[in-house]
Design an enzyme around this catalytic site. Sequence first.
Site, PDB file in Angstrom:
ATOM      1  CB  SER A  47     -21.841  58.688 -78.634  1.00 38.89           C
ATOM      2  OG  SER A  47     -23.117  57.740 -78.779  1.00 38.89           O
TER       3      SER A  47
ATOM      4  CG  HIS B  54     -31.161  64.589 -69.793  1.00 36.90           C
ATOM      5  ND1 HIS B  54     -31.035  63.557 -68.813  1.00 36.90           N
ATOM      6  CD2 HIS B  54     -29.908  64.934 -70.235  1.00 36.90           C
ATOM      7  CE1 HIS B  54     -29.409  63.837 -68.588  1.00 36.90           C
ATOM      8  NE2 HIS B  54     -29.040  64.491 -69.290  1.00 36.90           N
TER       9      HIS B  54
ATOM     10  N   GLY C 135     -27.101  68.997 -85.771  1.00 38.81           N
ATOM     11  CA  GLY C 135     -27.647  68.791 -84.367  1.00 38.81           C
ATOM     12  C   GLY C 135     -27.585  69.804 -83.473  1.00 38.81           C
TER      13      GLY C 135
ATOM     14  CG  MET D 263     -23.460  68.478 -78.271  1.00 34.45           C
ATOM     15  SD  MET D 263     -23.440  69.368 -77.038  1.00 34.45           S
ATOM     16  CE  MET D 263     -21.802  70.178 -77.102  1.00 34.45           C
TER      17      MET D 263
ATOM     18  N   GLY E 114     -25.989  58.977 -70.455  1.00 31.66           N
ATOM     19  CA  GLY E 114     -24.642  58.747 -70.302  1.00 31.66           C
ATOM     20  C   GLY E 114     -23.886  59.012 -69.016  1.00 31.66           C
ATOM     21  CB  THR E 115     -24.180  62.374 -67.130  1.00 34.20           C
ATOM     22  OG1 THR E 115     -23.825  63.015 -68.160  1.00 34.20           O
ATOM     23  CG2 THR E 115     -23.645  62.978 -65.855  1.00 34.20           C
TER      24      THR E 115
ATOM     25  CB  ALA F 107     -16.047  62.036 -71.431  1.00 33.25           C
TER      26      ALA F 107
ATOM     27  CE  LYS G  24     -30.117  61.762 -72.261  1.00 36.96           C
ATOM     28  NZ  LYS G  24     -28.946  61.840 -73.175  1.00 36.96           N
TER      29      LYS G  24
ATOM     30  CD  GLU H 238     -26.293  66.058 -89.163  1.00 37.72           C
ATOM     31  OE1 GLU H 238     -26.865  64.897 -89.288  1.00 37.72           O
ATOM     32  OE2 GLU H 238     -26.149  66.606 -88.227  1.00 37.72           O
TER      33      GLU H 238
END
Length: 268
Positions: free
Chosen positions: A99, A156, A11, A13, A166-167, A123, A160, A34
């Site tokens: 995640s 984003h 992916g 990331m 999450g942030t 996190a 997404k 994967e």
Amino acid sequence: MIRTVIIGAAGRMGRMLVANVAKNANFELAGATEYAGSPDLGKDAGVLAGVGELGVKITSDLGEILKSRPDAVINFATAGVMDATKASVASGAAVVIGSTLITADDKAEFKRMADAGAKLVVAGNYSIGVNLLFKLVREATEVLGLDADVEIVEMHHNLKKDAPSGTAARLAEVVCEARDWSYEEDLRHGRVGVVGERTKHEVGMHSLRGGDVVGDHTVMFALEGERVELTHKASSRNTFARGALRAAEFLVSAEAGLYDMQDVLGLK
């Protein structure tokens, strides 16, 4: 040398994580996975990441990789996180989880694992700047008090899948914690229709999607006659990858426990 496994290595990331591991003299890529059926199975993880052959083929068999007893597992995938974490912990590996689909039940299970001897960093964002933002938002919430109406806006890229990020969710949690409020009960996701006047007992959350935005987060404190805005903008996923590696380095020498990036960066 920290022998590290990357889950979700094909992916966006995952590739960034592989590239950062390959370029960091303190790390060695010990495995890359994967999902079953991925078109990238069997490919060299380094080639996919743009750093050349590393001799590590992408596989869907995490269990086989864990037999080599890696030091750390970094997982930014959105599926199968709990199963992968349990398997990784059982192998003796420290686990870094990025995640954004972690539930309250998941967090409780991670705490049980840590109490039983696991080393975990969980996190929603591994950016150093974002984690400084968490600290500043807590301080602003405490200083400005209940007079401030708090609204959170995040944006984003159009690929997404989850919202809010999450942030953004963590930013709202920080505000609620500072006010002794409930995240589940006091958060308002957008507004539509005749909703009446804004109450003093709510935190607004607004998610925007479009283009290739890596991640923008703004927390607004609106008062009578003035407004304070705290903003972080990410221009590259590299900042998240570097933070994840820093978390893995932290865990290797840490005692068993459940940590976040505030712990890793010494911001608590």
